[in-house]
Scaffold this motif. Sequence first.
Motif, mmCIF file in Angstrom:
data_model
loop_
_atom_site.group_PDB
_atom_site.id
_atom_site.type_symbol
_atom_site.label_atom_id
_atom_site.label_comp_id
_atom_site.label_asym_id
_atom_site.label_seq_id
_atom_site.Cartn_x
_atom_site.Cartn_y
_atom_site.Cartn_z
ATOM 1 N N HIS A 81 12.525 -4.016 -7.599
ATOM 2 C CA HIS A 81 12.036 -5.127 -8.893
ATOM 3 C C HIS A 81 11.766 -6.708 -8.425
ATOM 4 O O HIS A 81 10.977 -7.493 -8.445
ATOM 5 N N VAL A 82 12.794 -6.668 -7.716
ATOM 6 C CA VAL A 82 13.353 -8.102 -7.020
ATOM 7 C C VAL A 82 12.539 -8.933 -5.993
ATOM 8 O O VAL A 82 11.641 -9.780 -6.505
ATOM 9 N N LEU A 83 11.466 -7.602 -5.178
ATOM 10 C CA LEU A 83 10.678 -7.789 -4.461
ATOM 11 C C LEU A 83 9.737 -8.269 -4.711
ATOM 12 O O LEU A 83 8.159 -8.881 -4.134
ATOM 13 N N ARG A 84 8.750 -7.653 -5.778
ATOM 14 C CA ARG A 84 7.601 -7.993 -6.130
ATOM 15 C C ARG A 84 7.526 -9.321 -7.131
ATOM 16 O O ARG A 84 7.909 -10.026 -7.123
ATOM 17 N N ILE A 85 6.080 -9.726 -7.015
ATOM 18 C CA ILE A 85 5.605 -11.054 -7.043
ATOM 19 C C ILE A 85 4.026 -11.324 -7.960
ATOM 20 O O ILE A 85 3.355 -11.382 -7.905
ATOM 21 N N PHE A 86 4.412 -9.592 -8.974
ATOM 22 C CA PHE A 86 3.387 -9.756 -10.063
ATOM 23 C C PHE A 86 4.205 -10.193 -11.123
ATOM 24 O O PHE A 86 5.029 -9.435 -11.962
ATOM 25 N N PRO A 87 3.466 -11.044 -12.176
ATOM 26 C CA PRO A 87 2.768 -12.036 -11.385
ATOM 27 C C PRO A 87 3.289 -12.530 -10.753
ATOM 28 O O PRO A 87 4.131 -13.029 -10.618
ATOM 29 N N LYS B 191 -2.084 -13.013 2.572
ATOM 30 C CA LYS B 191 -2.914 -12.218 1.883
ATOM 31 C C LYS B 191 -2.735 -10.706 1.361
ATOM 32 O O LYS B 191 -2.452 -9.941 0.533
ATOM 33 N N THR B 192 -1.756 -10.109 2.599
ATOM 34 C CA THR B 192 -0.745 -8.856 2.873
ATOM 35 C C THR B 192 0.127 -8.799 2.262
ATOM 36 O O THR B 192 0.314 -7.962 0.240
ATOM 37 N N ILE B 193 0.963 -9.838 1.625
ATOM 38 C CA ILE B 193 1.764 -9.716 0.483
ATOM 39 C C ILE B 193 1.037 -10.087 -0.993
ATOM 40 O O ILE B 193 1.565 -9.213 -1.798
ATOM 41 N N VAL B 194 0.531 -11.255 -1.045
ATOM 42 C CA VAL B 194 -0.270 -11.489 -2.467
ATOM 43 C C VAL B 194 -1.000 -9.452 -2.826
ATOM 44 O O VAL B 194 -1.461 -8.925 -3.998
ATOM 45 N N ASP B 195 -1.859 -10.023 -2.062
ATOM 46 C CA ASP B 195 -2.843 -8.056 -2.314
ATOM 47 C C ASP B 195 -2.123 -7.163 -2.152
ATOM 48 O O ASP B 195 -2.521 -6.025 -3.012
ATOM 49 N N GLN B 196 -0.762 -6.735 -1.910
ATOM 50 C CA GLN B 196 0.316 -5.366 -2.296
ATOM 51 C C GLN B 196 1.215 -6.209 -3.438
ATOM 52 O O GLN B 196 2.173 -4.630 -3.459
ATOM 53 N N ALA B 197 1.271 -6.982 -3.594
ATOM 54 C CA ALA B 197 2.162 -7.379 -5.192
ATOM 55 C C ALA B 197 3.569 -7.232 -4.501
ATOM 56 O O ALA B 197 4.441 -6.796 -5.319
ATOM 57 N N HIS B 198 3.448 -7.383 -3.387
ATOM 58 C CA HIS B 198 5.362 -6.914 -2.614
ATOM 59 C C HIS B 198 5.953 -8.074 -1.724
ATOM 60 O O HIS B 198 4.807 -8.640 -0.492
ATOM 61 N N LEU B 199 7.433 -8.308 -1.446
ATOM 62 C CA LEU B 199 7.281 -9.668 -0.677
ATOM 63 C C LEU B 199 7.318 -8.808 0.883
ATOM 64 O O LEU B 199 7.698 -9.726 1.705
ATOM 65 N N SER B 200 8.168 -7.381 0.363
ATOM 66 C CA SER B 200 8.410 -7.138 2.122
ATOM 67 C C SER B 200 7.144 -5.489 1.977
ATOM 68 O O SER B 200 7.755 -4.261 1.844
ATOM 69 N N PRO B 201 6.256 -5.226 2.171
ATOM 70 C CA PRO B 201 5.076 -4.074 1.589
ATOM 71 C C PRO B 201 5.214 -3.602 3.652
ATOM 72 O O PRO B 201 4.752 -3.379 4.111
ATOM 73 N N LEU B 202 6.683 -2.677 3.867
ATOM 74 C CA LEU B 202 6.548 -2.098 4.935
ATOM 75 C C LEU B 202 7.028 -0.621 4.630
ATOM 76 O O LEU B 202 8.006 -0.734 3.636
ATOM 77 N N PRO B 203 7.072 -0.128 5.868
ATOM 78 C CA PRO B 203 7.857 1.604 5.052
ATOM 79 C C PRO B 203 9.224 1.284 5.109
ATOM 80 O O PRO B 203 10.029 0.556 6.225
#
Length: 386
Positions: free
Chosen positions: A329-335, A305-317
């Motif tokens: 952009h390689v880490l983004r998952i949108f769409p 849920k965290t990865i999808v809702d943030q649309a990023h494979l590594s949504p960390l500082p």
Amino acid sequence: YQRRVHGDMKQSGTKLEISTISSLEGTPANVRVTIMGMLSLQDDGYKIEDMNNSVKASFEEVKYTSGLFVDGYVVVAQGNYLDGVFRITGLGFPPPEPRKQSLSSISHNVDFFGHANKKGTTEEESKTATLFVIISDLFLDQPTVVSRLKSLLSTIVSTEDPATIHFFFAGSFMDHPFNYGDSSSLSPFSQSQRAKYTLGFDKLADILAEFPELCSKSKFTFIPGPHDPCPGGFILPQLPIPKIFTSNLRKKLANVQFSSNPCRVRFFTQEIVIFRDDSYHKLKRHCLPSLPPLNYEEPYNHLVKTIVDQAHLSPLPITVNPIIWQQDHVLRIFPLPDVVIIADPYQSWETDYMGCSFFNPGSFSKNSTFLFYRPHTKEHQFQQMQ
């Protein structure tokens, strides 16, 4: 965004009304409002920031949705504004968007995933029998793991057509992190570590050579992991493992690729992402102390849920997971892709969220587990060596 929200957050009609932080001044304390912004940790505590302003946040009465809330995330918060503090009563992520809905709103000329010119048809896909074998944490410096892999290859050769098999070997390929040596040295790697790492791939080359049909007909893709030596170190996305370590292996395999991490695969109409990282461990370790993961949810559901809702494979500082900005952009998952394989070093799991299938093959070295995925039928099987 979708016209729905999670948890206790209320909607006005069919839409959620978002207020700017600047508009909170003068809002009566008994009026519940909703704001959206980035959660940030300052010297005087947590704040929520939007494009123009910020407000101090209080979590004393919060009810939150599933997920892992970390500094730097975009959040949707409901609450009351009193004495310069936004007292949050409901907290969640921005509502995610299913893949079909995203694609219907995007021009067909825009290719977010890549290699659109190689995209086939569903009919071609269904006729192309293929087996993806995904193995993660293949510690080549451990004799028991190497022996286990040899047994697995022997079984696969006896039951499957080598021409239809595509192996995905995800790191780490050593049990311990690679030692880069003294930074003042002219050599980027310490000699002993380089020899040990190269020896591991030489052993793998010798084992594969015992299965000539696999070497000549099957496809192989190697994806680096957290312990592997890549140009740039452990910064994401990781670059492929250098040729200096894999020259013998490359000579013995007819069709081999050393990919970046994450690795993106297009199989006709399907878009598949394979990512090797200790994602859940890092997110849990750095989530807000006041917002621990909900106990009634499985850990992997929080992660997905965290990865999808943030649309990023590594949504960390970036202090936790440094990122090459030009390659973010390689880490983004949108769409959303069709399939995301998150190779976490824990037990195998699977789940679906927003029309996307998520799998974790588990650790081959620790748990002897791996994943079979047949993209032409979209069937999968978790396997374990006995």
